[in-house]
Write an enzyme that holds these catalytic residues in place. Sequence first.
Site, PDB file in Angstrom:
ATOM      1  N   HIS A  88       3.544  -2.252   3.225  1.00 51.72           N
ATOM      2  CA  HIS A  88       3.571  -0.896   2.659  1.00 51.72           C
ATOM      3  C   HIS A  88       4.908  -0.629   1.964  1.00 51.72           C
ATOM      4  CE1 HIS A  88       0.347  -0.640   5.642  1.00 51.72           C
ATOM      5  NE2 HIS A  88      -0.092   0.435   5.007  1.00 51.72           N
ATOM      6  N   ASP A 144       0.810  -1.218   0.000  1.00 50.73           N
ATOM      7  CA  ASP A 144       0.000   0.000   0.000  1.00 50.73           C
ATOM      8  C   ASP A 144       0.846   1.272   0.000  1.00 50.73           C
ATOM      9  OD1 ASP A 144      -2.024  -1.846   0.324  1.00 50.73           O
ATOM     10  OD2 ASP A 144      -3.031  -0.738   1.926  1.00 50.73           O
TER      11      ASP A 144
END
Length: 301
Positions: free
Chosen positions: A271, A123
């Site tokens: 992430h 992400d």
Amino acid sequence: MGRHKFGIAAALLALLLLAWMWPEGDAPPAGTLTATEPTGSEAPSSPAEDDGESPDTADDSDPASETTAAEDPAETSASPSPSSEAPGAPSSAPAAEPASNTYDGPLGTRNHTGDDSVALTFDDGPSPEWTPKVLDMLRERGIKATFCLIGAYAEAYPELVADIVREGHTLCNHSWYHEFDLGTWSEEEIRANLQRTNDAITKAAPGATIEYFRHPGGQWTERAIGVAADMGMESLHWAVDPSDWDNATTESQIKTRVLDASKPGAIILLHDGASNQKDMCGALESILAEFERRGYTYSAL
């Protein structure tokens, strides 16, 4: 003449005797058809015919065919036996089991792969510093993953979006600028945000397909899920969250949390953007090595 009269009298007497001896009111012999019994040419329609489905044409005399029909509640015989249920009667077949890939993420969002593979999702990118490092690690092991992109960053670093697509990874819309409260906006505002993000992604990678939407922070609402679905995107949650975005989370903690919580079918949240990517990338090498040792396969969803 006398003999003629005697013959008529004898005939009348015989008729009277027959009328007296003939049984009255007895049931018809077994096997005799009545007006209420179906004949072979007038068999009642099967439940499948009532539902508009094609009836099973298997021969009822074939035991194998009968077994198949019994095992498949959706199929019935075209010529039911006398023990068959009448058309329209409630089916005695058990209710269908839930599909094996039914999702139980927040509000029904997808939180597993649906099979024994695991899925890595990244992400908040693309990041010019960390996304290339993640792509290198995935390429070395032949792994395909899913990248949940921020629209503003896709617009700023289009070459990284193109790299992600070129290497065969899956794309996910993660909003324009990680708006946590996106799901509380009006439908028109949500749609405009997601469309702006999609436009930035497809401008960087023309023809790319964006199959998923992930709400920032996982703060799902029915409204956001509905708008994304209208735009052709499935809402994607996760099963494993090591909080690798948090600067207070160490490399060792990221590794331990992922390895302890991951099992076949898991969707793992990581992430390549945000703020703690040095620790995430350090943990990722160990995570991939352990997953290889476990024999995990990967899904790009």
